[in-house]
Scaffold this active site. Structure first.
Site, PDB file in Angstrom:
ATOM      1  N   LYS A 240      39.579  49.089  25.765  1.00  0.00           N
ATOM      2  CA  LYS A 240      40.014  49.895  26.912  1.00  0.00           C
ATOM      3  C   LYS A 240      41.040  50.876  26.362  1.00  0.00           C
ATOM      4  O   LYS A 240      42.139  50.472  25.986  1.00  0.00           O
ATOM      5  CB  LYS A 240      40.631  48.982  27.971  1.00  0.00           C
ATOM      6  CG  LYS A 240      41.268  49.707  29.148  1.00  0.00           C
ATOM      7  CD  LYS A 240      41.709  48.719  30.233  1.00  0.00           C
ATOM      8  CE  LYS A 240      42.410  49.401  31.384  1.00  0.00           C
ATOM      9  NZ  LYS A 240      42.796  48.440  32.442  1.00  0.00           N
ATOM     10  N   GLU A 244      44.092  53.761  32.510  1.00  0.00           N
ATOM     11  CA  GLU A 244      45.178  53.055  33.216  1.00  0.00           C
ATOM     12  C   GLU A 244      46.396  52.821  32.322  1.00  0.00           C
ATOM     13  O   GLU A 244      46.932  51.721  32.241  1.00  0.00           O
ATOM     14  CB  GLU A 244      44.676  51.718  33.776  1.00  0.00           C
ATOM     15  CG  GLU A 244      43.618  51.897  34.849  1.00  0.00           C
ATOM     16  CD  GLU A 244      43.265  50.619  35.603  1.00  0.00           C
ATOM     17  OE1 GLU A 244      43.326  49.557  34.994  1.00  0.00           O
ATOM     18  OE2 GLU A 244      42.946  50.726  36.796  1.00  0.00           O
ATOM     19  N   ARG A 277      34.873  51.065  26.616  1.00  0.00           N
ATOM     20  CA  ARG A 277      34.759  51.175  28.080  1.00  0.00           C
ATOM     21  C   ARG A 277      34.870  52.608  28.583  1.00  0.00           C
ATOM     22  O   ARG A 277      35.658  53.404  28.059  1.00  0.00           O
ATOM     23  CB  ARG A 277      35.811  50.299  28.763  1.00  0.00           C
ATOM     24  CG  ARG A 277      35.582  48.828  28.478  1.00  0.00           C
ATOM     25  CD  ARG A 277      36.692  47.997  29.067  1.00  0.00           C
ATOM     26  NE  ARG A 277      36.440  47.562  30.423  1.00  0.00           N
ATOM     27  CZ  ARG A 277      37.314  47.671  31.412  1.00  0.00           C
ATOM     28  NH1 ARG A 277      38.476  48.263  31.237  1.00  0.00           N
ATOM     29  NH2 ARG A 277      37.029  47.193  32.605  1.00  0.00           N
ATOM     30  N   ASP A 317      35.402  51.373  41.203  1.00  0.00           N
ATOM     31  CA  ASP A 317      35.954  50.135  40.643  1.00  0.00           C
ATOM     32  C   ASP A 317      35.508  48.889  41.399  1.00  0.00           C
ATOM     33  O   ASP A 317      36.282  48.355  42.197  1.00  0.00           O
ATOM     34  CB  ASP A 317      37.490  50.218  40.649  1.00  0.00           C
ATOM     35  CG  ASP A 317      38.124  49.077  39.883  1.00  0.00           C
ATOM     36  OD1 ASP A 317      37.397  48.347  39.191  1.00  0.00           O
ATOM     37  OD2 ASP A 317      39.348  48.911  39.979  1.00  0.00           O
ATOM     38  N   GLU A 345      37.645  40.176  42.590  1.00  0.00           N
ATOM     39  CA  GLU A 345      38.888  40.932  42.786  1.00  0.00           C
ATOM     40  C   GLU A 345      38.938  41.614  44.146  1.00  0.00           C
ATOM     41  O   GLU A 345      39.979  41.648  44.790  1.00  0.00           O
ATOM     42  CB  GLU A 345      39.029  41.981  41.665  1.00  0.00           C
ATOM     43  CG  GLU A 345      40.186  42.936  41.888  1.00  0.00           C
ATOM     44  CD  GLU A 345      40.357  43.980  40.780  1.00  0.00           C
ATOM     45  OE1 GLU A 345      39.587  43.934  39.800  1.00  0.00           O
ATOM     46  OE2 GLU A 345      41.269  44.809  40.913  1.00  0.00           O
TER      47      GLU A 345
HETATM   48  O1  GCW Z   1      39.542  46.675  38.523  1.00  0.00           O
HETATM   49  C1  GCW Z   1      40.671  47.178  37.893  1.00  0.00           C
HETATM   50  C2  GCW Z   1      41.652  46.073  37.953  1.00  0.00           C
HETATM   51  C3  GCW Z   1      42.531  45.947  36.740  1.00  0.00           C
HETATM   52  C4  GCW Z   1      41.644  46.001  35.518  1.00  0.00           C
HETATM   53  C5  GCW Z   1      40.946  47.333  35.478  1.00  0.00           C
HETATM   54  C6  GCW Z   1      39.971  47.445  34.314  1.00  0.00           C
HETATM   55  C7  GCW Z   1      41.837  44.819  33.442  1.00  0.00           C
HETATM   56  O2  GCW Z   1      42.405  46.213  39.116  1.00  0.00           O
HETATM   57  O3  GCW Z   1      43.223  44.750  36.840  1.00  0.00           O
HETATM   58  O4  GCW Z   1      42.358  45.761  34.323  1.00  0.00           O
HETATM   59  O5  GCW Z   1      40.196  47.511  36.644  1.00  0.00           O
HETATM   60  O6  GCW Z   1      38.803  47.180  34.536  1.00  0.00           O
HETATM   61  O7  GCW Z   1      40.374  47.789  33.227  1.00  0.00           O
END
Ligand code: GCW
Length: 665
Positions: A240, A244, A277, A317, A345
């Protein structure tokens, strides 16, 4: 008199037979619960290696009254034994059996978002099942996990969180991971690790992380050598980067391809791969759903052969419903990997019953039109990953019904053309033991069918009570409950960015006159999504901003339909509870109670969602609820700005009656 006596006795006997003996099950057997042990099955067959079969392929057949399993390798034999085990439970293993299997994807992995301090990001089944902080690795649990994964055809595990801790690559952790890999290997599972881009800086004090810097490149080559010395069949890295807040090659003016290829070069001599990713977005872009295509399409064709781009099923997401990611239709020269989220989630954690077989079937079967009609997503991708829902809880998943999602993921990874309904059927029969004294037919009718009914309706129920008609990301803080009112902070992290509700209407305009996202899809989909006449109703507000009085196919207004969907979601969950009441005689008291409690929580949470969303949107629509829906329970003023009480691990808290404990943060 005598006749009467016999009649009474027969009646008594019939009653005794009709009342099944309660079963001792606690949910820890998972889908191997109702099966004969692996070794027993293996000992009852003649195994043979057949070099004409692919390594993971098997064929089960009878000859001269004896049973044979031919396989391309030891892995194929293992899958064959498990297939036979499943066939036995399903009643499909009678004489004359002829059953073959071969996985559709070579790479079928679980992604564990487990941290080295034993917390699990988005984990709802306790702390990390790997027990990183304990002096020894939990061998017994790892073996059980290996067995479960192998039984559904999974062959890889990424052990740690994509938000990686650089220490995973220090000598101590490599040694520990090697011990885990030694066990997992016995079950045909390759070990992979998530890495942090800045590892060379943290672990060796290098000044930067430019992927074209020879020192950085050499560091990764040396690290790969060190890892392969300890784990000769190590699978590779999951990354990753520039996502983020994670560092990545873009920090040095380089591309995702530059970064991925540098790692790929380090792993290539040993046969390792890089799973890179595509989960990227920044607050500056007008539509988060557009960004993966914007960043990755220009790089198509630039990735090394041992790089696979890992793409979440939808462009935002893991929402309860999203269209498929447009990347699946657009990347032509790049290997792609599906990323599903098994952990719930956004679907009620391990409290809500939400079977994902249907979610994933919808995505895998969706037509991308990448080579004209008949180009489903499942054919566009080369590999598949699922974010695991496992933890230290004795049943691994925190809820017996959450196990169904791990199972479904494995089965679809093996064969993406299986139907969600068939997988649900298999899972129920293998997980729940038939009470003694009950005929298979009665068990089928009274238990298996109703439970399958619940599973198959469950995901749509969540969509209905959380965010119907294409609404998405209405979540607050921990992603458990509703917060459509939130608009402070980074826009693309707030619900208001996604629902765009105002007095004129609701929905995200992704048409050609809006963000233009529709044109990231191939024709005829692009035009179909763009046009109100042809846009699927379940994605309407994903692609369009529409007036409250807009008329839907039903003839009702958008506002009324929104209310009806929330109401339908609630009623469906009430129906699950009612069905479960009738299933008490067929499962152990403990399992029944626990499920009853969770379904109660789900029903109460569903009302909270409805009160919050319908109540909040009503402040814009200004319209009354349609006559036939249940009235709102909690006034919107006492919900706005509040969220559910959570414990230290982020687990939501409910009162004795199952109501969410709503507090001011
Ligand atoms: O779905 C979001 C989540 C994060 C996650 C991110 C990702 C691992 O809220 O917690 O981090 O995606 O997929 O990288």
């Amino acid at each position: 008199m005598r006749k009467y006596f016999i009649g009474a006795l027969a009646g008594l006997l019939a009653a005794a037979c009709a009342r099944p003996v309660p079963v001792a099950q606690d949910g820890t057997g998972l889908w191997l619960a109702a099966a004969r042990p692996y070794d027993e099955i293996l000992n009852g067959i003649h195994p043979a290696f057949n070099p004409r079969l692919a390594p993971e392929e098997y064929r089960i057949y009878d000859k001269d009254g004896e049973r044979y399993i031919d396989a391309g390798s030891e892995a194929g034999l293992r899958y064959g034994v498990y297939a036979l085990q499943r066939a036995e439970v399903l009643g499909e293993a009678g004489p004359g059996i002829d059953l073959s299997g071969k996985p559709y994807y070579d790479i079928r992995v679980l992604n564990h978002w487990d941290n080295l301090d034993d917390t699990v990001e988005r984990g709802y089944a306790g702390l990390s099942m790997w027990e990183w902080t304990a002096p020894e690795i939990p061998e017994e649990r790892i073996r059980r996990y290996g067995e479960l994964c192998a039984s559904i055809g999974l062959n890889g595990s990424v052990l740690n969180n994509v938000n990686a801790n650089p220490l995973i690559l220090d000598a101590e952790h490599i040694a520990r991971v090697a011990k885990m890999a030694d066990i997992l290997r016995e079950y045909g599972i390759k070990t992979y690790l998530s890495i942090k881009w800045t590892s060379p800086m943290t672990l060796s004090g290098l000044k930067g992380g430019d992927p074209l810097d020879p020192k950085v490149r050499q560091w990764w080559k040396d690290k790969a050598k060190e890892i392969y010395a300890a784990i000769p069949d190590f699978g590779g890295f999951l990354v990753k980067a520039n996502s983020e807040g994670q560092a990545g090659p873009q920090d040095y003016g380089r591309t995702h391809a530059d970064g991925a290829n540098m790692l790929a070069e380090a792993l290539q001599p040993y046969g390792g791969i890089v799973m890179w990713r595509a989960f990227v977005y920044s607050p500056t872009s007008p539509d988060r759903a557009n960004q993966a295509v914007e960043e990755f399409l220009p790089l198509d064709g630039q990735f090394a052969d041992n790089v696979i781009v890992q793409i979440k099923n939808g462009p935002v997401d893991f929402q309860p419903r999203e269209p498929f990611s447009p990347l699946f239709g657009r990347l032509k020269e790049t290997k792609m990997m599906m990323e599903f989220q098994i952990t719930q989630e956004y679907l009620g954690f391990s409290n809500h019953l939400a079977y994902h077989g249907t979610t994933w079937e919808e995505c895998l079967q969706a037509d991308t039109y990448r080579q004209g009609p008949g180009s489903p997503v499942y054919k566009a991708v080369n590999a598949i990953a699922g974010v695991a829902n496992t933890g230290q809880d004795p049943d691994f998943c925190g809820y017996v019904f959450a196990q169904a999602n791990w199972y479904a993921f494995g089965r679809l990874a093996w064969d993406p053309t299986l139907s969600a309904a068939q997988i649900a059927d298999e899972w129920v029969r293998q997980t729940f033991l038939k009470p003694e004294g009950m005929s298979p037919k009665a068990f089928e009718k009274k238990f298996v069918m109703p439970v399958k009914g619940i599973l198959m309706a469950s995901r749509e129920a969540v969509v209905d009570y959380e965010m119907p008609l294409g609404l998405h990301h209405l979540f607050g803080g921990t992603h458990y409950g509703p917060a459509p009112w939130e608009r402070l902070g980074r826009p693309d992290w707030t619900p208001a960015y996604y629902h765009q509700a105002d007095s004129a209407g609701i929905g995200f305009d992704r048409t050609r006159t809006g963000s233009g996202n529709v044109d990231q899809y191939n024709e005829p989909l692009a035009s179909a999504f763009n046009d109100l006449e042809t846009c699927p109703e379940n994605l309407l507000l994903w692609f369009h901003h529409l007036p409250w009085d807009y008329k839907l196919a039903s003839g009702r207004t958008l506002w009324d339909e929104i209310c009806l969907h929330y109401d339908r979601g609630i009623r469906t969950v009430d129906g699950f509870r009612a069905t479960w009441q009738g299933l008490k005689p067929y499962v152990s008291p403990a399992l029944w109670e626990e499920t009853d409690r969770k379904l109660t929580i789900q029903a109460r949470d569903a009302r909270w969602w409805r009160d919050a969303c319908v109540g909040y949107f009503q402040t814009f629509s200004g319209r009354p609820l349609p006559a036939d829906v249940e009235p709102l329970k909690t006034p919107i003023d006492s919900l706005i700005g509040r969220s559910i009480l959570s414990d230290q691990l982020g687990m939501p808290q409910h009162d004795e009656a199952g109501n969410p404990i709503i507090v001011k943060p």
